[in-house]
Design an enzyme around this catalytic site. Structure first.
Site, PDB file in Angstrom:
ATOM      1  N   ASN A   7       1.259  -1.131   0.059  1.00  0.00           N
ATOM      2  CA  ASN A   7       0.399   0.227   0.014  1.00  0.00           C
ATOM      3  C   ASN A   7       1.200   1.430   0.212  1.00  0.00           C
ATOM      4  OD1 ASN A   7      -1.514   2.120   0.514  1.00  0.00           O
ATOM      5  ND2 ASN A   7      -2.328   0.925   2.531  1.00  0.00           N
ATOM      6  N   ARG A  89      -2.470  -2.083  -3.375  1.00  0.00           N
ATOM      7  CA  ARG A  89      -4.028  -1.053  -3.401  1.00  0.00           C
ATOM      8  C   ARG A  89      -3.945  -0.218  -3.880  1.00  0.00           C
ATOM      9  NH1 ARG A  89      -5.092   3.408   1.456  1.00  0.00           N
ATOM     10  NH2 ARG A  89      -6.629   3.973   0.997  1.00  0.00           N
ATOM     11  N   HIS A 178     -12.868   2.824  -0.109  1.00  0.00           N
ATOM     12  CA  HIS A 178     -13.024   1.910   1.492  1.00  0.00           C
ATOM     13  C   HIS A 178     -13.927   0.583   0.978  1.00  0.00           C
ATOM     14  CE1 HIS A 178     -12.555   5.564   4.242  1.00  0.00           C
ATOM     15  NE2 HIS A 178     -11.255   5.277   3.856  1.00  0.00           N
ATOM     16  N   ARG A 239     -10.898  16.427   7.751  1.00  0.00           N
ATOM     17  CA  ARG A 239     -11.975  17.080   5.882  1.00  0.00           C
ATOM     18  C   ARG A 239     -13.192  17.077   6.263  1.00  0.00           C
ATOM     19  NH1 ARG A 239     -10.587  11.159   2.985  1.00  0.00           N
ATOM     20  NH2 ARG A 239      -8.150  11.447   3.114  1.00  0.00           N
ATOM     21  N   GLU A 382      -8.105  -5.053   5.401  1.00  0.00           N
ATOM     22  CA  GLU A 382      -8.515  -4.389   3.657  1.00  0.00           C
ATOM     23  C   GLU A 382      -6.870  -5.467   3.398  1.00  0.00           C
ATOM     24  OE1 GLU A 382      -8.873  -0.048   3.160  1.00  0.00           O
ATOM     25  OE2 GLU A 382      -8.636  -0.318   5.326  1.00  0.00           O
TER      26      GLU A 382
END
Ligand code: AMP
Length: 397
Positions: A7, A89, A178, A239, A382
């Site tokens: 990743n 990823r 996600h 965010r 993940e």
């Protein structure tokens, strides 16, 4: 079959080596400060090794990672040929990829074409793929996309009400992110409930530093809160989440900022950090609230409210819900957050058992007796989804 999961960020690279015969983790680590100086954190079971190693670029970082995996002192493989495939990823697959894919030249080109839409994420993902190809020639590389799981969304969920030609020309639409996490935790929740995945309505809340929520009906993502980019939706660590687009030109004029500067503020200085003025970390904000900081208290209330509002929206979109599932850093670790969000959901049939909800470290159903909608916490993984998809693809080669 040993599969390496990579990743890659702009200055970091996370990795895991898994034995996919029994889905066990052999080693994992993090290469940080790539292009600056370089630091490796490598873990094998409970042992942790940290060292400063020069990493001028991603190719060097991959080499450092491979040396760690092969090392006599803390390695887990004797020969590089033991790595059967690498799963990467990849954040944005646009409309090109609705599933994981074996990487070839055409795929790399498509990823370049998607880079416009994810300028912070896709270019480093591509660097990782190319560096990995260089260090492991001939080893199959697989791309697993954050967006792919959401490609099942219907048009009514993914279209923005903009002039249609903007979708036709630029593919401006909601993509969602996600995806590997939402897929993993929803499947795991179905397994824990002992019910068929394709006959359930599940709402998954991935609440980490980045946060998104997903409506999954009969095993398919039908709506999600992140949009064209990961800025839309929930309040996140830094965010804004949902915001009126007219605020952009207003701020440009009032604060004498450029559009990229405003978006940078929305991405990096807003969310829990901006609202609280304390931190982007829930634990710090909670501590500040305990110390009497009212702004911190307000920030948390806004956070819970946004999550609960989205759950209501998705329950309406699916005409019901069987389970609400919390995951990621906050969703897995904060019983308070789960309690606060679930307190909004009594009308749906959510009822929690506080004693069960106070537990940590293991996926669980924390519903109270008599709840008609299950409340669950599932620890996401993940990397395992990436390794499973990679195994599936290379097994067919
Ligand atoms: P992630 O992006 O999934 O790694 O999640 C990171 C975030 O999870 C942090 O910024 C914290 O806000 C939150 N977090 C992690 N551990 C805890 C904890 N024990 N209690 C509350 N929040 C936590």
């Amino acid at each position: 079959m040993k599969i390496l999961v990579v990743n890659c960020g702009s200055s970091s690279l996370k990795y895991q080596l898994l034995n996919m015969d029994d889905e066990t983790l052999l080693a994992k680590g993090l290469c940080e400060r790539i292009g600056i100086d370089g630091r490796l954190k490598h873990e094998r079971g409970a042992e942790e090794f940290i060292s400063d190693v020069p990493m001028p670029d991603h190719t060097a970082a991959i080499k450092v990672m491979l040396d760690a995996l092969l090392s006599k002192e803390h390695g887990v493989i004797a020969n590089i040929n033991e790595i059967v495939a690498v799963g990467h990823r990849v954040v944005h697959g646009g409309e090109f990829f609705s599933d994981s894919v074996l990487i070839n030249d055409a795929v790399e080109k498509a990823l370049e074409d998607c880079s416009d839409m994810a300028p912070l994420h896709n270019p480093p993902n591509l660097l990782g793929i190319r560096a990995s190809k260089k260090n492991l020639p001939g080893v199959p590389q697989v791309g697993v996309f954050d967006t792919a799981f959401h490609q099942t969304m219907p048009k009514k969920a993914y279209m923005y009400a903009l002039p249609h030609k903007l979708y036709d020309t630029y593919k401006i639409r909601k993509y969602g992110f996600h995806g590997t996490s939402h897929k993993y935790v929803s499947m795991k929740a179905a397994e824990m409930l002992g019910r068929p995945y394709n006959k359930l309505k599940i709402i998954t809340c991935h609440l980490g530093n980045g946060a998104s929520i997903c409506a999954i009906e009969n095993g398919r993502s039908v709506d999600t809160s992140m949009g064209f980019t990961p800025l839309e939706g929930l309040v996140m660590g830094t965010r804004t989440g949902d915001i009126d687009a007219a605020i952009v030109p207003y701020l440009m004029e009032k604060e004498k900022l450029t559009a990229p500067q405003v978006i940078d503020m929305f991405n990096k200085k807003s969310g829990l950090l901006g609202l609280s003025g304390v931190s982007n970390d829930f634990r710090d904000i909670f501590q500040a609230k305990q110390d009497g900081n009212e702004q911190a208290d307000e920030a948390l209330e806004i956070y819970y409210y946004r999550v609960a509002s989205y759950i209501g929206r998705y329950a309406a979109a699916m005409n019901g819900v069987d389970a609400v599932v919390f995951t990621a850093g906050l969703g897995e670790n904060s019983s308070l957050l789960r309690e606060k969000v679930c307190a909004y959901l009594g009308y749906l049939g959510v009822k929690i058992d506080s004693e069960k909800n106070s537990k940590r470290g293991k996926s669980m159903d924390f519903s109270a007796d008599g709840a008609t909608v299950r409340s669950m916490m599932v620890m996401t993984n993940e990397e395992l989804v990436i390794a499973r998809d990679t195994k599936d693809i290379v097994s067919k080669l």
